[in-house]
Design a protein around this motif. Sequence first.
Motif, short mmCIF file in Angstrom:
data_model
loop_
_atom_site.label_atom_id
_atom_site.label_comp_id
_atom_site.label_asym_id
_atom_site.label_seq_id
_atom_site.Cartn_x
_atom_site.Cartn_y
_atom_site.Cartn_z
N SER A 81 -12.66 -58.93 21.94
CA SER A 81 -12.76 -59.70 23.18
C SER A 81 -11.71 -59.25 24.18
N GLN A 82 -10.50 -58.99 23.69
CA GLN A 82 -9.44 -58.52 24.58
C GLN A 82 -9.73 -57.12 25.10
N ALA A 83 -10.32 -56.28 24.26
CA ALA A 83 -10.64 -54.91 24.67
C ALA A 83 -11.69 -54.90 25.78
N ASN A 84 -12.56 -55.88 25.79
CA ASN A 84 -13.61 -55.94 26.80
C ASN A 84 -13.11 -56.42 28.16
N LYS A 85 -11.90 -56.96 28.21
CA LYS A 85 -11.30 -57.37 29.48
C LYS A 85 -10.60 -56.15 30.07
N THR A 86 -11.31 -55.40 30.87
CA THR A 86 -10.80 -54.12 31.35
C THR A 86 -9.59 -54.27 32.26
N ASP A 87 -9.34 -55.46 32.77
CA ASP A 87 -8.17 -55.63 33.64
C ASP A 87 -6.88 -55.78 32.83
N GLU A 88 -6.99 -56.02 31.52
CA GLU A 88 -5.81 -56.16 30.67
C GLU A 88 -5.81 -55.14 29.54
N GLY A 89 -6.87 -55.15 28.76
CA GLY A 89 -6.96 -54.21 27.65
C GLY A 89 -6.16 -54.65 26.44
N VAL A 90 -6.00 -53.75 25.47
CA VAL A 90 -5.32 -54.07 24.23
C VAL A 90 -4.70 -52.79 23.65
N THR A 91 -3.56 -52.96 22.98
CA THR A 91 -2.90 -51.87 22.27
C THR A 91 -2.72 -52.32 20.82
N ILE A 92 -3.24 -51.52 19.87
CA ILE A 92 -3.22 -51.89 18.45
C ILE A 92 -2.47 -50.83 17.66
N PHE A 93 -1.55 -51.29 16.81
CA PHE A 93 -0.83 -50.40 15.88
C PHE A 93 -1.48 -50.57 14.50
N VAL A 94 -2.06 -49.49 13.99
CA VAL A 94 -2.86 -49.56 12.77
C VAL A 94 -2.16 -48.82 11.62
N PRO A 95 -1.69 -49.55 10.59
CA PRO A 95 -1.11 -48.86 9.43
C PRO A 95 -2.19 -48.16 8.60
N LYS A 96 -1.85 -47.01 8.09
CA LYS A 96 -2.78 -46.29 7.22
C LYS A 96 -2.89 -46.99 5.87
N LYS A 170 10.55 -49.69 10.36
CA LYS A 170 10.66 -49.00 11.65
C LYS A 170 9.81 -47.73 11.60
N PRO A 171 8.50 -47.89 11.61
CA PRO A 171 7.63 -46.71 11.51
C PRO A 171 7.53 -45.96 12.84
N LYS A 172 7.20 -44.70 12.71
CA LYS A 172 6.96 -43.86 13.89
C LYS A 172 5.45 -43.79 14.15
N ILE A 173 5.08 -43.76 15.41
CA ILE A 173 3.67 -43.54 15.74
C ILE A 173 3.31 -42.12 15.31
N SER A 174 2.49 -42.02 14.27
CA SER A 174 2.17 -40.71 13.72
C SER A 174 1.08 -39.99 14.50
N SER A 175 0.19 -40.74 15.14
CA SER A 175 -0.88 -40.10 15.91
C SER A 175 -1.51 -41.12 16.85
N SER A 176 -2.16 -40.60 17.88
CA SER A 176 -2.91 -41.43 18.81
C SER A 176 -4.39 -41.35 18.42
N VAL A 177 -4.92 -42.45 17.91
CA VAL A 177 -6.31 -42.48 17.46
C VAL A 177 -7.26 -42.55 18.66
N TYR A 178 -6.91 -43.40 19.63
CA TYR A 178 -7.73 -43.57 20.84
C TYR A 178 -6.82 -44.13 21.92
N TYR A 186 -3.00 -46.72 17.90
CA TYR A 186 -2.01 -45.78 17.40
C TYR A 186 -1.81 -45.98 15.90
N ALA A 187 -1.73 -44.87 15.15
CA ALA A 187 -1.57 -44.92 13.70
C ALA A 187 -0.10 -45.01 13.32
N LEU A 188 0.19 -45.82 12.29
CA LEU A 188 1.54 -45.97 11.76
C LEU A 188 1.55 -45.58 10.29
N ASN A 189 2.70 -45.09 9.81
CA ASN A 189 2.83 -44.75 8.39
C ASN A 189 3.49 -45.87 7.59
#
Length: 264
Positions: A81-96, A170-178, A186-189
């Motif tokens: 739902s947040q992603a569909n609000k194009t005026d705000e958007g969303v940022t997600i950190f996804v652990p592997k 304190k993980p590092k962003i390992s890659s940008s998924v989208y 963003y992917a986290l380890n």
Amino acid sequence: MEFKAAVFAAAVVAVILSSPSPALAQKKSPPAPAAVSLPPSPAPAPAPHYVDLAELLSVAGPFHTFLNYLEKTNVIETFQSQANKTDEGVTIFVPKDSAFAAIKKSTFSNLTGDQLKTLLLYHAFPRFYSLAEFKNLSALNPVNTFAGSPYTLNLTDDMGSIYVQSMWSKPKISSSVYATDPVAVYALNKVLLPMQIFSKDPPLAPAPAPAPESGASDLAPSPAAGKAGAGSAKAASTSAAYGVGVSVVDGLVLAAAASLMLLW
């Protein structure tokens, strides 16, 4: 009399000539207005394109553990739902998946439903941030997450490497998924672990048992073979000793017999 008749006839002719005929009346009617051509109506605007987060996480990663938790708690619907609000958007950190496997399983299975939901919301910002924006965002530390103001993260830009710091990791962003506005993934380890849920550093998963060594030589004797070989050697030694003893006895008998023959 004839004069009056002539005048009357002339008057009748004048009246006839002065009155318009039906044909002339039709010719003098105003022309119909010309048809006005209207410009074509504009085509309808195309429907906005929405990123399907569940589909994105199912094919990237692997992020199966995180996605299963999102679907179990319905947090995936909150993020979508947040992603569909194009005026705000969303940022997600996804652990592997490996990040979850590194922590003892009971760490997550013992959480209540609300705690698990809060933990997942803790892995997102209710706004789109590109990687380039994290450098400026780090000056605003701590940054509020989707879980609310008590659940914050600190961002660090170390020579282009972005670190996301929670209380116990304190993980590092390992890659940008989208990363296309309005969605950033963003992917986290490592898993982000807030102090409000984990009062101490969660224990790590036990190390897996070492795999048996393969490729051992078939020529190496087994314990049973060693015992059998030792037994065979002992038997051979006994047999050899017995043979030597018999030979000595036979020699003595022959010597005695020869002595008797000389005396005879």
